[in-house]
Design a protein around this motif. Structure first.
Motif, PDB file in Angstrom:
ATOM      1  N   SER A 103       0.829  -1.204   0.000  1.00  0.00           N
ATOM      2  CA  SER A 103       0.000   0.000   0.000  1.00  0.00           C
ATOM      3  C   SER A 103       0.862   1.253   0.000  1.00  0.00           C
ATOM      4  CB  SER A 103      -0.938  -0.001   1.213  1.00  0.00           C
ATOM      5  OG  SER A 103      -0.205  -0.200   2.416  1.00  0.00           O
ATOM      6  N   GLN A 104       1.918   1.251   0.827  1.00  0.00           N
ATOM      7  CA  GLN A 104       2.795   2.415   0.872  1.00  0.00           C
ATOM      8  C   GLN A 104       3.655   2.514  -0.384  1.00  0.00           C
ATOM      9  OE1 GLN A 104       6.161   3.373   3.945  1.00  0.00           O
ATOM     10  NE2 GLN A 104       4.202   3.854   4.923  1.00  0.00           N
ATOM     11  N   ALA A 105       4.045   1.380  -0.929  1.00  0.00           N
ATOM     12  CA  ALA A 105       4.830   1.392  -2.167  1.00  0.00           C
ATOM     13  C   ALA A 105       4.021   2.014  -3.304  1.00  0.00           C
ATOM     14  CB  ALA A 105       5.257  -0.028  -2.528  1.00  0.00           C
ATOM     15  N   GLN A 150       1.569   4.222  -2.964  1.00  0.00           N
ATOM     16  CA  GLN A 150       1.472   5.661  -2.693  1.00  0.00           C
ATOM     17  C   GLN A 150       2.760   6.378  -3.091  1.00  0.00           C
ATOM     18  OE1 GLN A 150       0.615   5.485   1.501  1.00  0.00           O
ATOM     19  NE2 GLN A 150      -1.598   5.415   1.201  1.00  0.00           N
ATOM     20  N   MET A 151       3.885   5.769  -2.738  1.00  0.00           N
ATOM     21  CA  MET A 151       5.175   6.373  -3.093  1.00  0.00           C
ATOM     22  C   MET A 151       5.349   6.444  -4.603  1.00  0.00           C
ATOM     23  SD  MET A 151       8.045   4.977  -0.446  1.00  0.00           S
ATOM     24  CE  MET A 151       8.175   5.604   1.221  1.00  0.00           C
ATOM     25  N   GLY A 152       4.916   5.390  -5.298  1.00  0.00           N
ATOM     26  CA  GLY A 152       5.054   5.376  -6.743  1.00  0.00           C
ATOM     27  C   GLY A 152       4.268   6.495  -7.403  1.00  0.00           C
ATOM     28  N   VAL A 153       3.038   6.695  -6.949  1.00  0.00           N
ATOM     29  CA  VAL A 153       2.208   7.781  -7.493  1.00  0.00           C
ATOM     30  C   VAL A 153       2.835   9.130  -7.189  1.00  0.00           C
ATOM     31  CG1 VAL A 153      -0.024   8.932  -7.310  1.00  0.00           C
ATOM     32  CG2 VAL A 153       0.084   6.443  -7.356  1.00  0.00           C
ATOM     33  N   TYR A 154       3.305   9.303  -5.952  1.00  0.00           N
ATOM     34  CA  TYR A 154       3.912  10.575  -5.562  1.00  0.00           C
ATOM     35  C   TYR A 154       5.205  10.835  -6.342  1.00  0.00           C
ATOM     36  CZ  TYR A 154       6.268  14.038  -2.613  1.00  0.00           C
ATOM     37  OH  TYR A 154       6.918  15.152  -2.156  1.00  0.00           O
ATOM     38  N   CYS A 176      -1.037  11.602   1.730  1.00  0.00           N
ATOM     39  CA  CYS A 176      -0.928  10.235   2.233  1.00  0.00           C
ATOM     40  C   CYS A 176       0.216  10.071   3.227  1.00  0.00           C
ATOM     41  CB  CYS A 176      -0.763   9.244   1.086  1.00  0.00           C
ATOM     42  SG  CYS A 176       0.771   9.411   0.154  1.00  0.00           S
ATOM     43  N   PHE A 177       1.133  11.048   3.265  1.00  0.00           N
ATOM     44  CA  PHE A 177       2.237  10.986   4.211  1.00  0.00           C
ATOM     45  C   PHE A 177       1.923  11.688   5.533  1.00  0.00           C
ATOM     46  CE2 PHE A 177       4.302  10.840  -0.049  1.00  0.00           C
ATOM     47  CZ  PHE A 177       4.725   9.524   0.020  1.00  0.00           C
ATOM     48  N   LEU A 205      -5.464  12.738  13.165  1.00  0.00           N
ATOM     49  CA  LEU A 205      -5.193  13.845  12.244  1.00  0.00           C
ATOM     50  C   LEU A 205      -5.515  15.202  12.862  1.00  0.00           C
ATOM     51  CD1 LEU A 205      -6.554  12.314   8.907  1.00  0.00           C
ATOM     52  CD2 LEU A 205      -4.162  12.803   9.466  1.00  0.00           C
ATOM     53  N   ASN A 206      -6.588  15.269  13.637  1.00  0.00           N
ATOM     54  CA  ASN A 206      -6.995  16.548  14.247  1.00  0.00           C
ATOM     55  C   ASN A 206      -6.151  16.930  15.451  1.00  0.00           C
ATOM     56  OD1 ASN A 206      -9.045  16.669  12.366  1.00  0.00           O
ATOM     57  ND2 ASN A 206     -10.606  15.818  13.727  1.00  0.00           N
ATOM     58  N   GLN A 207      -5.478  15.912  16.039  1.00  0.00           N
ATOM     59  CA  GLN A 207      -4.648  16.156  17.220  1.00  0.00           C
ATOM     60  C   GLN A 207      -5.423  16.871  18.335  1.00  0.00           C
ATOM     61  OE1 GLN A 207      -0.914  15.168  17.761  1.00  0.00           O
ATOM     62  NE2 GLN A 207      -2.335  13.746  16.725  1.00  0.00           N
TER      63      GLN A 207
END
Length: 290
Positions: A167-169, A171-175, A194-195, A266-268
């Motif tokens: 999944s992360q690979a 995302q990295m590829g698209v980025y 996504c990061f 995400l909102n912390q």
């Protein structure tokens, strides 16, 4: 196994990619005792993938195949064996065993295979190609993404971490493609959303598993708090807090908390006032923080 390893209603928890079975019709028995019928062959490699004709044409292979099936039957590992059965494919292993199968999935490991590049680009201690926040290596015009790279950039978010997953690979590829296009056009690059948060969903021993943020308190030292809620055989909920704010979570089972916890991370939002009641099963926190 032709008799029931996979059903269309039972997604496997492997890391082969999200769409590897797209377009395939996969069916089998639905009893739970068969859905995870797994046998592992250790310390061997795949020597050959053969068609039925090849299996019958090479002297000795057919005998080896039936010898393998006999061994499986003695161990109780095969659901049904028939001397007249025919599989679409046969796999011969280096330990001289042959298995019939419907399809073969080749899953390579996640250890970077970069030793032949060590004189060309800078490598990290784990062997990955070091890349900056725009996926560039130390060599001009060479980019890297996925398992082969190791990120070397200022912390984008304290709730994201690199893990070698499909999944992360992806995302990295698209980025990386966006970065290459922007650099070619001379345009600035903004870090992808996504990061902002590490998130991964899989299935383990029949249970849904959701990992969010720094779910195992990675790189937090001793400055964190853990909240737990465990219902044996049903669910496991672990929350990691730092300075009163959620920065990680593990959800096992059908908890229905992933979206709520993702938003809280995400909102912390400061959760100090709620204390341990945050995981009180009598409080519907999904609606409370909606």
């Amino acid at each position: 196994n032709k008799k029931g390893l996979v059903t269309t209603n039972s997604p496997l928890g492997s890391a082969l990619g999200p769409d590897w079975s797209s377009g395939l019709h996969m069916s089998g028995v639905t009893e739970d005792k068969y859905l995870r019928h797994v046998h592992v062959e250790y310390l061997c490699e795949c020597e050959a993938i053969m068609s039925p004709d090849e299996l019958h044409s090479v002297p000795g292979l057919l005998e080896t195949y039936f010898s393998t099936q006999k061994t499986q039957d003695e161990r109780g590992l095969k659901i049904e064996t028939s001397g007249s059965e025919s599989w679409p494919l046969y796999v011969k292993l280096s330990n001289n065993k042959i298995y019939g199968c419907d399809l073969v999935i080749s899953a390579t490991g996640v250890v970077p295979n970069t030793q032949n590049l060590k004189d060309l680009v800078k490598l990290s201690e784990d062997g990955g190609i070091l890349v900056d926040s725009e996926m560039r290596s130390s060599c001009p015009d060479i980019y890297a993404a996925g398992d082969v790279c190791t990120v070397e950039w200022p912390q984008v978010s304290r709730t994201w971490l690199q893990m070698r997953l499909w999944s992360q690979a992806r995302q990295m590829g698209v980025y990386t493609a966006k970065c290459m296009t922007s650099h070619t056009a001379g345009e600035p690059v903004s870090i992808d959303f996504c990061f902002e948060l590490f998130a991964h969903v899989t299935k383990f021993f029949g249970y849904k598993v959701v990992l969010l943020g720094r779910y195992n308190s990675q790189d937090l030292g001793n400055d964190y708090q853990v909240l737990l809620r465990v219902t044996e055989g049903v669910e496991y909920v672990k929350v990691v807090l730092q300075d009163g704010r959620m920065i990680g979570a593990i959800l096992i089972g059908e908890t229905d908390l992933e979206e709520t916890f993702e938003n809280l991370i995400l909102n912390q939002m400061d959760l100090t006032p709620y204390g341990e009641s945050l995981l009180d099963p009598n409080i519907d926190i999904e609606d409370y923080f909606d």
